[in-house]
Motif scaffolding. Structure first.
Motif, PDB file in Angstrom:
ATOM      1  N   UNK A 186       0.813  -1.213   0.000  1.00 38.60           N
ATOM      2  CA  UNK A 186       0.000   0.000   0.000  1.00 38.60           C
ATOM      3  C   UNK A 186       0.852   1.271   0.000  1.00 38.60           C
ATOM      4  N   UNK A 187       2.165   1.122   0.188  1.00 39.15           N
ATOM      5  CA  UNK A 187       3.030   2.302   0.202  1.00 39.15           C
ATOM      6  C   UNK A 187       2.957   3.049  -1.128  1.00 39.15           C
ATOM      7  N   UNK A 188       2.833   2.292  -2.229  1.00 41.21           N
ATOM      8  CA  UNK A 188       2.727   2.924  -3.541  1.00 41.21           C
ATOM      9  C   UNK A 188       1.475   3.784  -3.647  1.00 41.21           C
ATOM     10  N   UNK A 189       0.362   3.317  -3.065  1.00 42.16           N
ATOM     11  CA  UNK A 189      -0.879   4.089  -3.093  1.00 42.16           C
ATOM     12  C   UNK A 189      -0.739   5.379  -2.293  1.00 42.16           C
ATOM     13  N   UNK A 190      -0.057   5.296  -1.157  1.00 36.37           N
ATOM     14  CA  UNK A 190       0.125   6.493  -0.327  1.00 36.37           C
ATOM     15  C   UNK A 190       1.026   7.496  -1.028  1.00 36.37           C
ATOM     16  N   UNK A 191       2.082   7.003  -1.670  1.00 34.64           N
ATOM     17  CA  UNK A 191       2.973   7.903  -2.418  1.00 34.64           C
ATOM     18  C   UNK A 191       2.207   8.575  -3.547  1.00 34.64           C
ATOM     19  N   UNK A 192       1.358   7.816  -4.241  1.00 28.96           N
ATOM     20  CA  UNK A 192       0.548   8.391  -5.310  1.00 28.96           C
ATOM     21  C   UNK A 192      -0.386   9.462  -4.766  1.00 28.96           C
ATOM     22  N   UNK A 193      -0.941   9.223  -3.594  1.00 38.31           N
ATOM     23  CA  UNK A 193      -1.818  10.208  -2.969  1.00 38.31           C
ATOM     24  C   UNK A 193      -1.051  11.484  -2.630  1.00 38.31           C
ATOM     25  N   UNK A 194       0.172  11.340  -2.113  1.00 37.92           N
ATOM     26  CA  UNK A 194       0.992  12.513  -1.808  1.00 37.92           C
ATOM     27  C   UNK A 194       1.312  13.303  -3.077  1.00 37.92           C
ATOM     28  N   UNK A 195       1.643  12.583  -4.134  1.00 38.60           N
ATOM     29  CA  UNK A 195       1.956  13.244  -5.402  1.00 38.60           C
ATOM     30  C   UNK A 195       0.730  13.979  -5.941  1.00 38.60           C
ATOM     31  N   UNK A 196      -0.430  13.323  -5.915  1.00 31.58           N
ATOM     32  CA  UNK A 196      -1.650  13.957  -6.409  1.00 31.58           C
ATOM     33  C   UNK A 196      -2.021  15.183  -5.584  1.00 31.58           C
ATOM     34  N   UNK A 197      -1.810  15.079  -4.265  1.00 33.62           N
ATOM     35  CA  UNK A 197      -2.086  16.229  -3.396  1.00 33.62           C
ATOM     36  C   UNK A 197      -1.159  17.387  -3.727  1.00 33.62           C
TER      37      UNK A 197
END
Length: 216
Positions: A186-197
């Motif tokens: 799930x780390x990839x999903x969190x990183x994607x969320x940070x990038x999108x934010x």
């Protein structure tokens, strides 16, 4: 070193601000890595990919509201790792915007990419890992402060079994592959969320410049 130091400092500082001087008197309200790092824990990180820092001593009896403040003190450690990962994402944005990487050498570019890659991914993994509700992790302490007193007493009585299970999961590859590895996915999903934010707040950037082959 950076991730562990900030994590433990966050615990110590929050406890001190809530009225508990235990960590402060032990010299733990500091960003000096020497006060937080554990030699064996750091060696195991290099050898086994897993390690730890020195736990921050906290006396919840010194808090005005022990349960509520105990939850905050436990939670700020993982949250500090999430913030560090966000700082890494913002650094990527700024480097893209200023064009500093394009002006530097290939060696400098590679060093910066490696540093930011590990800054982001390691802190995200620590954020996830420390929220697992198994002793001695922060997630377990948060659950302790949420459940009724009788349940907490029962949890304390069986905590040693939880630590044993925790060590088995971490150090036995087959168990780790069935438990921790899917969780870390799930780390990839969190990183994607940070990038999108970041892209919602700032301009879009070319994140492909920071792609990194971990197998290297």
């Amino acid at each position: 070193m950076l991730a562990f130091t900030v994590h433990e400092f966050a615990h110590a500082y929050a406890a001190y601000k809530f009225g508990d001087r235990t960590a402060y008197d032990a010299g733990r309200v500091t960003l000096n890595p020497r006060m937080h790092l554990d030699v064996l824990g750091m060696v195991l990180i290099l050898i086994a990919g897993f390690g730890w820092a020195r736990p921050v001593p906290v006396n919840r009896g010194n808090f005005k509201h022990p349960r509520l403040m105990g939850i905050v003190v436990s939670a700020v450690g993982p949250i500090s790792n999430l913030i560090l990962a966000a700082v890494g994402v913002l650094a990527v944005h700024e480097l893209n915007q200023t064009g500093l990487l394009d002006a530097g050498s290939i060696g400098a570019h590679r060093a910066i990419v490696h540093f930011l890659y590990y800054l982001i991914t390691i802190n995200i993994m620590l954020f996830i890992f420390n929220l697992i509700p198994v002793p001695p992790l922060d997630g377990y302490r948060i659950i302790q402060d949420l459940v009724p007193t009788n349940v907490r007493i029962r949890m304390d009585q069986n905590a040693h079994w939880g630590i044993f299970v925790f060590l088995l999961i971490v150090f036995i590859p087959s168990l780790r592959a069935e438990t921790l590895d899917p969780l870390f996915a799930y780390s990839g999903d969190i990183i994607s969320w940070l990038i999108n934010t970041c892209e919602l707040v700032f301009d879009r950037v070319d994140w492909a410049k920071f792609s990194y082959d971990a197998s290297r």
